[in-house]
Scaffold this motif. Structure first.
Motif: not given
Length: 863
Positions: A780-783, A821-832, A856-863
């Motif tokens: 299962l996804p870590h999140s 979650r916000s869109e930024a939080e969703e990106v962070a969880v997906r990257v993790l 890193q690029e994907e994480g920065r794009s979600g800020r």
């Protein structure tokens, strides 16, 4: 559309008599199928569907065909697909003079799954049962037959409440084909037990006894014990009627009848058999208890072992006799190996005898019979010699072996399958004389040819033969004017002329007469030898039965030695004490992983064990190994344990694992409740209950209430030995309320934040279920698992009475701490999640850097 073609009319008339069968219509070297039969069979067999045109406006009809020399393999595939097959053969040699009618044809055999006797269509390790069940107001009659071996038996279940026991017996038999009255088809569940034929006319309560008496050639059925089982007699008579319609020659093998009672055996319902994976049905693959124990060298032994697994005994003395045989063979390694070699040479004597009795045996079969009897003689000698030095328990079986020495000598003296007709020269004086006459005739033909070449001077002249014109003289057309006037013209060809003479026709008469005589004498000789073998059916049948037991015992001994099994101790008390028990199937299937043994004790002081612990911790395996060890002990086998003391169990009920039964319209929970109901209605104080996750298919409080009520009922009313696996930790309080209820759990330890399942049963209740750890192992996804842990902690605090502001509601999207979650939080969880999923051990440093850069690029794009 009117049908006027005689051939088409003949086919349709035959098809009308067998509307529910695929009709194989012999035309030359092919068996053809037409109309819907052709469409259906071509799809099943993967053959080309064509069409045939008929004259006089009959149009084109679908057509498909198979070659006659390979028809058996095609019939088998049709049977496996659940179809009946009617084989139509030409029964006349030629048309009457001047007739335009087609050659006479008839259906000579109807193949159904339960009536085949051909070796290539049978599973050597399984009986091919045709069975019948007759429901009535007073109870149920059940009968079955294996026409390939001659086994014919019946039983009766009294009272309308016997239905579950009837269905358990149907599951045990695993018949490939079933007969049942159409009006009663809904009274018995035959789901998954084979192909079912519904027919009222087969079941005749008034004429059943007379039909059986006539078939068995007796004036009374009392000698078979069947006079006290009238409903079973009706079922058995239905089988006889069905065989008369489909394969009447198979009835020659059915010479006796056995009446039995299921009260002599442990009862195992269909759910339990499936749960424990005792034996897979014919043609199925995969691990089962039978696969682990089956080291048999003959098909007879494998079938006997299957029956032993399906019918564990209740009689302690008989079980001990079986265990004595296994123990003695286990300690006689050299003899066990020798017996294995000699048993392999016996082959399937039981089914071979069936072909002999039915008159379908070929010369090769008779020679195989002689070879089998030679091996029987050697086995008998080995067992008798071993009895001189020890009181071995197989003496009675050795005494039952009859090598039929006179029959051996007869077959060896008469049969040579490599000669035409299969009969040795010197066996029949008449046959030798006819063969000599044929040889003289052939020599006379050769001499006649030389004589005519010399007399006419035509060097190309030759004598030939065909079935239409017989023997003839053939010369080329260029020299046809040189033949003498005494030659009579017979046939004109493109490049040759054929003639005959009275002298040649006289030689033909002598040769054809000798040939016809030879064929007749060969058949008589072969029939005589086959008949003499059939006359010994009783001795051969007893011998085959004894060989099957010897082979089964040798197989169990071999498994005991190689798998390090021990002899169980049996008793009549309620004590069940297994020390270091192992699951025989799991252990055999996973040879690269050591099996963790477990000890189980159930007695008066510890009658019920409530077993808690995580999924994947080994609860289900522990339940199943307990059942399998008990079953193995009562079938007469050694068991996988350091020691085992078994108080005789009358029934095993295993409700371990469940799934939807879509065909019966049952959900998982409904099926669970039906199985549990069956257990509570039929278990006794001598039964063994293995219950897993009762009540988990509904809401938490419903399920917990049901599970506790079931446990209390077992404790107060049934008093049965019980292993009750559950995730409801609330049930562990019963150990404080009832003295004979004890708590155990499957041990788990934690290492670096991860659960490590030890698969070991220990005293006491589990502190938690480790479900989230299992979810993490499943990928299962870590999140998701992180969120699940947070929710679990909140629920645990709530259960402990610590009401907090963020637990006013448990709904994920209403709880303040569980808002989306916000869109930024969703990106962070997906990257993790993607970073945690990286397989760094299988990546180069460059690949790892590149993947890290992308994250890193994907994480920065979600800020």
């Amino acid at each position: 559309m009117a049908v006027t073609s005689p051939a088409r009319r003949q086919y349709l008339d035959l098809k009308e008599r067998h509307p529910d069968a695929i009709l194989l219509y012999r035309l030359g070297d092919f068996y053809d199928m037409f109309d819907q039969d052709a469409v259906t069979a071509s799809a099943v067999l993967g053959i080309q569907l064509t069409a045939r045109s008929y004259p006089r406006g009959e149009g084109r009809v679908p057509m498909a065909g198979v070659p006659h020399h390979a028809v058996d393999s095609y019939i088998k595939r049709l049977l496996d697909a659940g179809m009946r097959v009617a084989v139509c053969e030409q029964v006349s040699e030629a048309q009457p003079a001047g007739s335009k009618a087609p050659l006479e044809r008839e259906v000579v055999r109807v193949f159904t799954p339960g009536t085949v006797v051909e070796p290539e269509m049978l599973d050597p390790a399984s009986n091919n049962y045709l069975a019948a069940v007759y429901p009535a107001k007073l109870g149920f009659g059940v009968a079955f037959v294996d026409v390939s071996t001659g086994e014919f038996a019946l039983t009766q279940f009294d009272g309308p409440t016997a239905k579950p026991d009837v269905e358990a017996e149907l599951q045990r038999l695993g018949a490939i084909e079933w007969l049942i009255p159409q009006e009663s088809a809904q009274e018995i569940s035959l789901i998954g037990v084979g192909q079912v034929r519904q027919s009222d006319h087969l079941f005749n309560p008034h004429g059943a006894e007379e039909k059986l008496r006539r078939r068995l050639g007796v004036q009374s059925l009392a000698g078979f014990g069947s006079d006290q089982a009238p409903l079973g007699v009706v079922a058995a008579a239905a089988i006889v009627s069905y065989l008369e319609q489909t394969n009447s020659s198979s009835l020659e093998r059915v010479a006796s009848l056995r009446t039995y009672s299921t009260a002599s055996y442990m009862v195992l319902d269909g759910y339990t058999r499936a749960s424990l994976e005792l034996t897979h049905q014919p043609r199925e693959r995969g691990w089962s208890l039978l696969r682990v124990l089956d080291r048999c060298k003959t098909g007879m032994g494998s079938r006997q072992l299957r029956r032993m697994i399906g019918q564990p005994l209740l009689d302690t003395a008989e079980i001990e006799r079986r265990l004595d045989a296994v123990e003695w063979l286990a300690g006689a390694g050299p003899l066990r190996a020798l017996l294995g070699e000699r048993l392999a040479r016996v082959g399937d004597l039981e089914r071979l005898l069936g072909r002999v009795v039915q008159g379908s045996a070929k010369p090769r079969d008779l020679l195989d019979l002689a070879a089998a009897l030679q091996a029987v003689s050697a086995i008998k000698q080995s067992l008798i010699e071993s009895a001189r030095t020890s009181l071995q328990p197989l003496v009675a079986l050795a005494d039952a072996l009859d090598p039929c020495l006179q029959l051996q000598e007869l077959i060896e003296r008469s049969i040579d399958p490599d000669t035409e007709g299969g009969i040795k020269a010197g066996f029949s004086a008449e046959l030798d004389s006819a063969s000599a006459m044929l040889g003289e005739g052939r020599a006379a033909i050769a001499a006649f040819e030389r004589q005519e070449v010399e007399a006419t001077g035509i060097r190309g002249l030759k004598v030939g033969y065909n079935k239409v014109f017989g023997y003839y003289l053939e010369v080329g057309k260029s020299v046809a004017d040189r033949v003498p006037d005494r030659y009579l013209r017979q046939q004109t060809l493109i490049n040759a002329e054929r003639f005959y003479t009275p002298e040649l026709k006289e030689l033909e008469r002598r040769i054809l007469g000798a040939r016809e005589s030879i064929e007749k004498l060969r058949k008589q000789a072969l029939d005589d030898v086959t008949g003499r073998a059939a006359d010994a059916r009783e001795q051969l049948g007893h011998t085959a039965g004894a060989i099957s037991w010897i082979d089964a015992f040798r197989s169990l001994a071999d498994a005991a030695v190689s798998q390090e099994y021990v002899r169980p101790r049996l008793g009549t008390t309620s004590t069940l004490d297994i020390v270091d028990g192992r699951h025989p199937v799991v252990e055999a299937a996973q040879t690269d992983i050591g099996f963790v043994p477990n000890s189980i004790r159930l007695d008066e002081e510890q009658r019920i064990i409530v077993l808690t612990g995580p999924n994947m911790g080994g609860k289900s395996t522990t339940l199943r190994l307990t059942a399998l060890i008990v079953l193995m002990a009562q079938m007469g086998s050694f068991v996988p344990a350091s020691s085992a003391r078994i108080g005789i169990v009358d029934r095993i009920f295993s409700r371990v694992g469940a799934q939807d039964d879509i065909s019966a319209g049952q959900s998982t929970f409904m099926r669970e409740m039906i199985e549990t109901s069956n257990i509570l209605h039929h278990a006794t104080a001598s039964s063994l209950l293995l219950l897993d996750e009762i009540g988990r298919g509904t809401s938490t409080y419903d399920g917990l209430a049901i599970a506790r009520a079931v446990l209390e009922y077992i404790h107060a009313r049934l008093r049965a030995r019980t292993l009750f696996a559950t995730h409801y930790h609330e049930l562990t309080v019963l150990a404080e309320e009832f003295e004979d209820v004890k708590n155990y759990h499957m041990a788990v330890t934690e290492h670096e934040g991860r659960a490590v399942f030890l698969h070991r049963m220990e005293a006491g209740a589990a502190d938690r279920s480790y479900g989230i750890h299992v979810a993490r192992l499943a990928g299962l996804p870590h999140s998701v698992t992180i969120r699940a842990e947070r929710i679990l902690r909140q629920l645990e605090r709530q259960a402990n009475g610590r009401k907090e502001s963020d637990l006013r509601q448990l709904a994920m999207f209403v709880d303040p701490d569980l808002t989306p979650r916000s869109e930024a939080e969703e990106v962070a969880v997906r990257v993790l999640d993607r970073m945690l999923a990286l397989d760094l051990s299988n990546m180069t440093p460059l690949q790892a850097l590149e993947e890290l850069h992308r994250l890193q690029e994907e994480g920065r794009s979600g800020r």
